[in-house]
Design a protein around this motif. Structure first.
Motif, PDB file in Angstrom:
ATOM      1  N   UNK A  74       0.974  -1.098   0.020  1.00 54.95           N
ATOM      2  CA  UNK A  74       0.156  -0.081   0.082  1.00 54.95           C
ATOM      3  C   UNK A  74       0.923   1.301  -0.086  1.00 54.95           C
ATOM      4  N   UNK A  75       0.244   2.230  -0.426  1.00 57.97           N
ATOM      5  CA  UNK A  75       1.255   3.680  -0.678  1.00 57.97           C
ATOM      6  C   UNK A  75       0.491   4.520   0.325  1.00 57.97           C
ATOM      7  N   UNK A  76       0.604   4.020   1.615  1.00 52.49           N
ATOM      8  CA  UNK A  76       0.125   5.223   2.508  1.00 52.49           C
ATOM      9  C   UNK A  76       1.047   5.483   3.740  1.00 52.49           C
ATOM     10  N   UNK A  77       2.156   5.106   3.376  1.00 51.81           N
ATOM     11  CA  UNK A  77       3.443   5.379   4.381  1.00 51.81           C
ATOM     12  C   UNK A  77       3.855   7.002   4.509  1.00 51.81           C
ATOM     13  N   UNK A  78       4.346   7.379   5.482  1.00 54.74           N
ATOM     14  CA  UNK A  78       4.848   8.605   5.845  1.00 54.74           C
ATOM     15  C   UNK A  78       5.926   8.740   6.814  1.00 54.74           C
ATOM     16  N   UNK A  79       7.064   9.349   6.714  1.00 53.29           N
ATOM     17  CA  UNK A  79       8.114   9.579   7.505  1.00 53.29           C
ATOM     18  C   UNK A  79       8.284  10.955   7.916  1.00 53.29           C
ATOM     19  N   UNK A  80       8.858  11.233   9.147  1.00 52.77           N
ATOM     20  CA  UNK A  80       9.163  12.833   9.527  1.00 52.77           C
ATOM     21  C   UNK A  80      10.510  12.630  10.034  1.00 52.77           C
ATOM     22  N   UNK A  81      11.442  13.523   9.627  1.00 52.97           N
ATOM     23  CA  UNK A  81      12.551  13.595  10.153  1.00 52.97           C
ATOM     24  C   UNK A  81      12.830  15.228  10.618  1.00 52.97           C
TER      25      UNK A  81
END
Length: 713
Positions: A557-564
């Protein structure tokens, strides 16, 4: 051999032809600050942050530079080693014994692709990554945060641009020999100077052989990098350049389990030179040839055109093994054997039109560009796949168990990968009194076709996958020059990365996009003896692929999110004319902010919470020790997660490096031009680790000492 098929190159070439007829750039003012640096870097040099000759200190984004003197002083033999003291960069992700690729992350985001003189070093996403040896590098420029407005598809953490050594108008020649740890034997050559009024040349060469860190392994490399400046007229310069590298041997790529390295094992600890592969099935042979040119043409004092192009022909052959999880007896590892045979042919071209103009009291530095790249990669992959290769006892390893003729490869995959990318970009860097602002936008069109023929246990299959994606990226920033060399800044920038595949409904994935907000302060004293950059940033990457919780082994699925998000500090100071210090610090908090599985809220691997470094140089100017230069460095890397589930930590570590050099002319004028130097990394031979998961860890680099004798004439 197979031919390139770059239809869109005609578009870029046509535009460049039109531009060349009417556009050229300003001449360098011999009295201007920085002229000496520009001469060393070459007239076709453009700084990484703006693709112009403007000073990077005016750019509202963090930038770090490592020059050739620093590279040589610290004995760097790879790009990853050269980046050890750069804030926000974590190197040695696959340990110290794996040096066949330059892998690091910037602000938490992994980066497999470098740029060489402003053009992408094309990587086939398998095992064939072109590397540039530091012997051919004048300096490294690390541009932090998203860089897609100028460079297209790149991770949001940043990029590294390797600036090549270029021909000089002043003759200078050097040869050196070196020896050291691992029975190192190395010879280098660097010669440059004018041929006549129209031509200047440079030739850089290297031959190196040493034992690898892992037992039974070898490292061998040969480099030849000639270049020629041809002044076609008063306002036109053509640079022709070649980089050739042959690596007959490149150490190892295999891992060790966490239990026995980064974690305790009841049966003991592995040595840092442990090798769990097989000497009979450990090969990496790579050959890379790059053929390039830069055409620079000045039309008047304000406008310039630069065309930068390169063709690549590369190949690599690999024999290797990979491991299963450690057995219940805490010592037995089952292994698979595999091989890859890879070829890549690619072409990249960047056409840049730069100009200066004024609207009222506002000074504009405009940049219009069109770039294009094409890659045709062939990959053959074979794998035993059933762990039929002989297992190995990690505490009593037999490194000669595999008989290559008896391996049964039950899986085979032949791939042809074709990539096309065209980008059109526009940038305006303007100045109004003390205010410097920058704005840019870029449109990218990307296509990739993958044709795959697979064979598994006698059953054949054929698949054809296509990506056709485009993206619009933006960049905005402003910097204000206060008194006393203090300049606060703020910026926003986008990133873009194509994503292959489709979801469970057959819908093609969107490209992964990211954006960064960054604010900070830059300081440079009037006499340039002190400098400081303090930056705070927040990067969000969207459209990452994640596992479908209802079908763990099905389409993602294309729902990922990353925060740096984090803080970076980089500073230097000349305390006296003989003593200078440089220091860095990074505080980083990275989390998977959106995911359909239990990974939400977790920190990715290879992301230390803190890094810091300190380096001091001391030069003795008087007495018997005059001509002696000493350097000492400390680098700290904090804890990182051991696996994606964050079940354990990889310990932090502190390492010490040292260097010393001496001008032998101080002893006798007959030794004029002769310098002796020694460098040592990880001086106290501290054992440290990097891990991807519980089954795959790597040892950090052992103590490495290198002594060199260099003659400059």
């Amino acid at each position: 051999m197979y031919a390139l098929h770059p239809p869109l190159t005609l578009v870029a070439a046509t535009l460049s032809t039109l531009f060349t007829g009417s556009v050229l750039a300003a001449q360098t003012d011999p009295a201007a600050p920085g002229t000496e640096t520009m001469t060393v870097l070459g007239e076709t040099y453009r700084n990484t942050a703006t693709k112009t000759k403007l000073d990077p200190v005016e750019t509202p984004q963090a930038i770090s530079v490592v020059d050739s003197q620093t590279l040589e002083q610290r004995g760097a033999s790879s790009v990853s080693e050269a980046l050890r003291y750069v804030p926000g960069v974590n190197t040695e992700l696959r340990g110290g014994s794996v040096n066949r690729l330059d892998l690091f992350n910037i602000r938490g985001f992994d980066n497999y692709q470098n740029f060489y003189d402003g053009l992408l070093l094309q990587y086939n996403d398998w095992n064939l990554q072109p590397q540039i040896d530091p012997v051919a590098i004048e300096q490294l420029e690390v541009f932090k945060g998203p860089t897609s407005v100028l460079y297209g598809s790149m991770p949001p953490g940043g990029m590294v641009n390797l600036i090549a050594k270029r021909p000089q108008r002043e003759a200078r020649h050097s040869v050196s020999v070196a020896g050291g740890s691992g029975d190192l034997r190395e010879v280098t050559l660097d010669t440059t100077g004018p041929i006549n009024d129209a031509f200047a040349y440079r030739l850089v060469g290297l031959a190196r052989h040493k034992d690898g860190q892992a037992v039974t392994s070898q490292e061998e490399r040969y480099v030849l990098a000639p270049s020629l400046d041809w002044r076609l007229g008063e306002r036109t310069l053509l640079n022709l350049n070649v980089y050739y590298q042959k690596d007959p041997a490149a150490g190892i790529y295999t891992t060790v389990p966490a239990k026995g390295s980064a974690k305790d094992n009841p049966l003991g600890k592995l040595d840092s030179d442990a090798f769990l592969g097989d000497e009979n099935w450990n090969q990496y042979n790579r050959e890379v040839a790059l053929f390039g040119y830069k055409l620079s043409h000045d039309f008047d004092a304000n406008w310039q055109f630069l065309q930068n192009a390169r063709y690549m022909d590369a190949s690599a052959k690999q024999h290797n093994t990979y491991n299963a999880a450690l057995g219940a007896d805490d010592r037995t590892l089952a292994r698979n054997a595999y091989l890859t045979n890879e070829e890549s042919k690619g072409f990249v071209i960047d056409n840049q039109l730069a100009g200066k103009l004024a609207t009222g009291s506002v000074q504009h530095n405009l940049l219009l560009g069109v770039d294009y790249q094409y890659l045709d990669a062939r990959v053959l992959y074979r794998d035993t796949l059933d762990y039929s290769a002989p297992s190995i006892d990690i505490f009593n390893p037999d490194h000669r168990q595999i008989n290559p003729d008896s391996l049964n490869f039950i899986y085979q995959d032949r791939k042809q990968i074709k990539q096309y990318q065209t980008g059109v970009y526009l940038q305006d860097q303007l100045r109004l009194d003390r205010l410097v602002a920058i704005g840019g936008l870029r449109y990218d069109s990307y296509r990739m076709d993958t044709d795959s023929d697979s064979l598994y246990s006698g059953a054949a299959s054929h698949t054809l996958a296509k990506i056709d994606q485009d993206n619009l990226s933006f960049r905005l920033g402003a910097l204000y020059e206060l008194d006393y060399g203090i300049s606060p800044y703020v910026s926003y920038a986008d990133s873009f990365e194509p994503v292959a595949g489709s979801d469970k409904n057959g819908n093609a994935f969107d490209p992964a996009t990211g954006h960064q907000w960054e604010g900070g302060i830059k300081y440079l004293s009037e006499d340039m003896s002190k400098g400081l950059t303090l930056s705070a940033f927040r990067i969000t990457k969207k459209h990452a692929l994640v596992t479908d919780p209802d079908n763990l082994y099905g389409p993602k699925l294309q729902t990922g999110e990353m925060v740096s998000k984090g803080l970076e500090l980089e500073g230097r100071i000349d305390i006296t004319s003989n003593l200078d210090l440089s220091a860095t610090y990074t505080l980083l908090d990275m989390v998977i902010s959106r995911d359909t599985t239990s990974l939400q809220g977790k920190t990715p691997v290879w992301v230390p919470d803190q890094t810091a470094s300190l380096w001091a140089n001391y030069r003795l100017g008087q007495g018997p020790a005059a001509g002696l230069r000493l350097g000492t460095g400390l680098r700290y890397v904090g804890e990182a997660e051991m696996d994606a589930a964050n079940t354990d930590k990889v310990p932090d570590y502190l390492l010490m490096d040292m260097s010393a050099s001496y001008d032998l002319a101080q002893l006798s004028q007959r030794l004029k031009g002769v310098e002796a130097s020694v460098s040592a990394s990880n001086l106290f031979d501290t054992t440290y680790y990097s891990c991807y998961d519980q089954s795959n860890c790597w040892f950090g680099a052992e103590r490495n000492v290198k002594a060199r004798l260099k003659y400059v004439f």
